[in-house]
Design a protein around this motif. Structure first.
Motif, PDB file in Angstrom:
ATOM      1  N   ALA A  22      12.189 -22.244  -1.881  1.00  0.00           N
ATOM      2  CA  ALA A  22      12.874 -21.030  -1.435  1.00  0.00           C
ATOM      3  C   ALA A  22      12.019 -19.812  -1.746  1.00  0.00           C
ATOM      4  CB  ALA A  22      14.229 -20.896  -2.121  1.00  0.00           C
ATOM      5  N   LEU A  77      20.853 -26.509   2.993  1.00  0.00           N
ATOM      6  CA  LEU A  77      21.024 -25.263   2.258  1.00  0.00           C
ATOM      7  C   LEU A  77      22.414 -25.157   1.655  1.00  0.00           C
ATOM      8  CD1 LEU A  77      19.208 -22.786   4.680  1.00  0.00           C
ATOM      9  CD2 LEU A  77      18.310 -23.892   2.624  1.00  0.00           C
ATOM     10  N   TRP A  98      18.879 -15.589  -0.766  1.00  0.00           N
ATOM     11  CA  TRP A  98      17.844 -16.604  -0.938  1.00  0.00           C
ATOM     12  C   TRP A  98      17.636 -17.462   0.304  1.00  0.00           C
ATOM     13  CZ3 TRP A  98      18.753 -21.917  -0.693  1.00  0.00           C
ATOM     14  CH2 TRP A  98      20.095 -22.310  -0.681  1.00  0.00           C
ATOM     15  N   ARG A  99      18.677 -17.632   1.121  1.00  0.00           N
ATOM     16  CA  ARG A  99      18.534 -18.512   2.290  1.00  0.00           C
ATOM     17  C   ARG A  99      18.271 -17.746   3.586  1.00  0.00           C
ATOM     18  NH1 ARG A  99      24.203 -21.480   2.764  1.00  0.00           N
ATOM     19  NH2 ARG A  99      24.258 -21.160   0.532  1.00  0.00           N
ATOM     20  N   CYS A 104      13.205 -21.087   3.735  1.00  0.00           N
ATOM     21  CA  CYS A 104      13.381 -22.265   2.891  1.00  0.00           C
ATOM     22  C   CYS A 104      12.816 -23.491   3.599  1.00  0.00           C
ATOM     23  CB  CYS A 104      14.860 -22.488   2.574  1.00  0.00           C
ATOM     24  SG  CYS A 104      15.610 -21.165   1.598  1.00  0.00           S
TER      25      CYS A 104
END
Length: 268
Positions: A22, A77, A98-99, A104
């Motif tokens: 990530a 995810l 974060w995604r 990722c």
């Protein structure tokens, strides 16, 4: 400390492991840009065209090891969501976004040998992952057998140490989870079965902290990773004078990995 508030059992069997990376920079979000950068690193990417409109994957080669890498899908995810109490973290916190931004990537061992003989592929596979951590300027990695998030630079440093000392980075590869409550409160490993076919589980002695438990169970987990599973009931010396550890291997139940029951006590 790689511990969560409560435990979730791994599904029966040992699915192929993977690392989720990530934090890739936006400049490598497109498959073409990523492929070019991976090629410059000497990882020999070969594009695997998807059957649908999904993003392509790539077969990578590093030494004698291959890996399959590509953008993580929504289901992966969601399963790795750090907000889910079924996942653990090693002293790290992911940002809320974060995604976002197709940043990722998932990296699987490419030949299916990971579950059968982890020691044979681990060094080159994790060296390959460390290279991708650098390439994507990753902030965090998720190791699927343990459902464990780690700080990516710390993981990379732990792999470098492994290549020097031969000691696997046990705290990045095995999670330590609480189970039960009250007098039945225990700590169990998750992810160790990939390396030795067994998980560890121990009751928490009165007055012990989670740090006390992890320090001792990590030592036992490392021994399993280096020397193989516990084959028969036995005693071992503890970390402190007079401390004794009783190890009792138990068969798995319902397709789950075998367990080693760990009892902590003292001489006399």
């Amino acid at each position: 400390m790689p511990a969560g508030d409560s435990d979730a059992q791994m599904p029966p069997g040992l699915p192929d492991p993977f690392v989720l990376i990530a934090g890739a920079p936006r400049g490598l979000a497109s498959p073409g840009a990523a492929e070019a950068a991976i090629r410059r690193m000497g990882l020999q990417p070969q594009r695997i065209d998807p059957a649908s409109g999904d993003a392509p994957r790539f077969r990578l080669a590093f030494g004698s090891t291959t890996a399959i890498a590509g953008r993580a899908d929504a289901a992966t995810l969601a399963a790795a969501d750090p907000a889910d109490s079924a996942n653990s973290s090693l002293a790290c916190a992911l940002p809320a976004d974060w995604r976002d931004g197709d940043c990722c990537w998932i990296v699987r061992p490419g030949d299916g040998s990971a579950v059968e003989a982890p020691a044979a592929w681990m060094r080159d596979y994790f060296k390959l992952v460390a290279l991708l951590v650098d390439l994507f300027d990753a902030s965090h990695i998720h190791w699927s057998p343990a459902r464990l998030w780690s700080d990516a630079p710390q993981f990379r440093a732990a792999i470098a140490e492994m290549l020097t000392s031969g000691m696997p980075p046990v705290l990045h590869l095995v999670a330590f989870r609480r189970r039960g409550a009250g007098s039945d409160e225990r700590v169990a490993t998750r992810g160790l079965a990939l390396f030795g076919g067994q998980e560890l589980e121990a009751g928490i002695p009165a007055g012990w902290t989670m740090a006390d438990m992890v320090k001792r169970l990590a030592r036992l987990a490392l021994d399993v990773m280096l020397h193989g599973p516990v084959a028969s009931a036995q005693n071992a010396r503890g970390l402190e004078g007079g401390e004794v550890i009783r190890l009792i291997p138990l068969p798995g139940d319902g397709g789950a990995p075998a367990t080693v029951r760990v009892d902590f006590g003292r001489h006399g």
